[in-house]
Design a protein around this motif. Structure first.
Motif, short mmCIF file in Angstrom:
data_model
loop_
_atom_site.label_atom_id
_atom_site.label_comp_id
_atom_site.label_asym_id
_atom_site.label_seq_id
_atom_site.Cartn_x
_atom_site.Cartn_y
_atom_site.Cartn_z
N ASP A 1 1.74 5.68 -3.13
CA ASP A 1 1.82 7.13 -3.32
C ASP A 1 3.10 7.63 -2.67
O ASP A 1 3.23 7.63 -1.45
CB ASP A 1 0.59 7.79 -2.67
N LYS B 1 -11.19 7.42 3.70
CA LYS B 1 -11.38 7.72 2.29
C LYS B 1 -10.77 6.58 1.48
O LYS B 1 -9.76 6.03 1.90
CB LYS B 1 -10.69 9.03 1.91
N PRO B 2 -11.27 6.19 0.37
CA PRO B 2 -12.37 6.81 -0.36
C PRO B 2 -13.74 6.45 0.20
O PRO B 2 -14.72 7.12 -0.11
CB PRO B 2 -12.21 6.27 -1.77
N TYR C 1 0.79 -1.23 0.00
CA TYR C 1 0.00 0.00 0.00
C TYR C 1 0.83 1.28 0.00
O TYR C 1 0.29 2.36 0.22
CB TYR C 1 -0.99 -0.03 1.17
N GLY D 1 -5.90 6.42 -0.33
CA GLY D 1 -6.93 7.01 0.52
C GLY D 1 -6.40 7.54 1.83
O GLY D 1 -5.25 7.97 1.95
N LYS D 2 -7.25 7.47 2.82
CA LYS D 2 -6.92 7.96 4.16
C LYS D 2 -7.48 6.96 5.17
O LYS D 2 -8.59 6.45 5.00
CB LYS D 2 -7.56 9.33 4.39
N GLU E 1 -2.37 9.24 4.79
CA GLU E 1 -3.25 10.02 3.91
C GLU E 1 -2.50 10.19 2.61
O GLU E 1 -1.35 10.64 2.60
CB GLU E 1 -3.59 11.37 4.53
N ASN F 1 -2.99 9.71 -2.09
CA ASN F 1 -3.77 9.90 -3.30
C ASN F 1 -4.97 8.94 -3.34
O ASN F 1 -5.23 8.22 -2.37
CB ASN F 1 -2.89 9.74 -4.55
N ARG F 2 -5.67 8.91 -4.47
CA ARG F 2 -6.87 8.07 -4.61
C ARG F 2 -6.57 6.58 -4.41
O ARG F 2 -7.42 5.83 -3.97
CB ARG F 2 -7.48 8.27 -5.99
N GLU F 3 -5.37 6.16 -4.76
CA GLU F 3 -5.04 4.74 -4.64
C GLU F 3 -4.91 4.28 -3.20
O GLU F 3 -5.22 3.13 -2.89
CB GLU F 3 -3.74 4.43 -5.37
#
Length: 176
Positions: free
Chosen positions: A61, A111-112, A58, A88-89, A82, A84-86
């Motif tokens: 980013d 997120k997402p 994971y 999330g948070k 936290e 990018n979109r890949e």
């Protein structure tokens, strides 16, 4: 003609939403690998969030913000991220350890999509190797049920688990 199209679209949407509601209320994804090492050798790589940086799938980013808690090893250890979109948070907490055979986590995705999941790593000696199993389970919200109509969650998460387990194997077997 326009009225028929609107009614047909509405019926299709209602059918999709109705079918999504029938999907399972929970999910589980499990993957395993055999590593040529004792459980005692592998355990620290899972029980210490700093060690995850060497093998986690994971870290997608390079700009991801990572925050380690005051405790990073064992029960009570925390790690938040936290990105990018890949990625999330979210945050993850070790809720139980049983050295050298099990580490249990609570994963909180923000997120997402909001979600709380249960994650467990088990390590079982098999001769001169160890079977490492990575499992996640959680509740399927309606959004999750809807997404599962279009995406194979087992394949999506399972592929990441397979990559992570392979990386863990490589790291451990290079550093016996």
């Amino acid at each position: 003609m326009f009225k028929i199209a609107i009614l047909s679209a509405g019926a299709l949407i209602a059918a999709v939403l109705g079918y999504a509601a029938t999907r399972p209320d929970s999910f589980q994804v499990t993957r395993s690998i055999t590593i040529k090492a004792k459980p005692e050798t592998i355990f620290p790589y899972i029980n210490d969030f700093r060690q995850w940086q060497a093998w986690t799938p994971y870290n997608k980013d390079p700009e991801m913000k990572k925050t380690f808690g005051d405790t990073v090893t064992g029960t009570g250890a925390t790690y938040a991220w936290e990105g990018n979109r890949e990625v999330g948070k979210g945050d993850i907490t070790i809720i139980d350890t049983q050295p050298p055979g099990m580490v249990e986590f609570e994963l909180h995705m923000i997120k997402p999509f909001e979600g709380r999941n249960h994650v467990v790593f088990t390590l079982a000696a098999e001769g001169d190797t160890t079977r490492v199993t990575w499992a996640i389970d959680g509740k399927n919200s309606f959004t999750g049920k809807l997404i599962s109509l279009f995406m194979d969650v087992d394949k999506m998460i399972g592929t990441d688990f397979e990559k992570g387990l392979q990386s863990l194997k490589t790291v451990v077997e290079r550093n016996p």
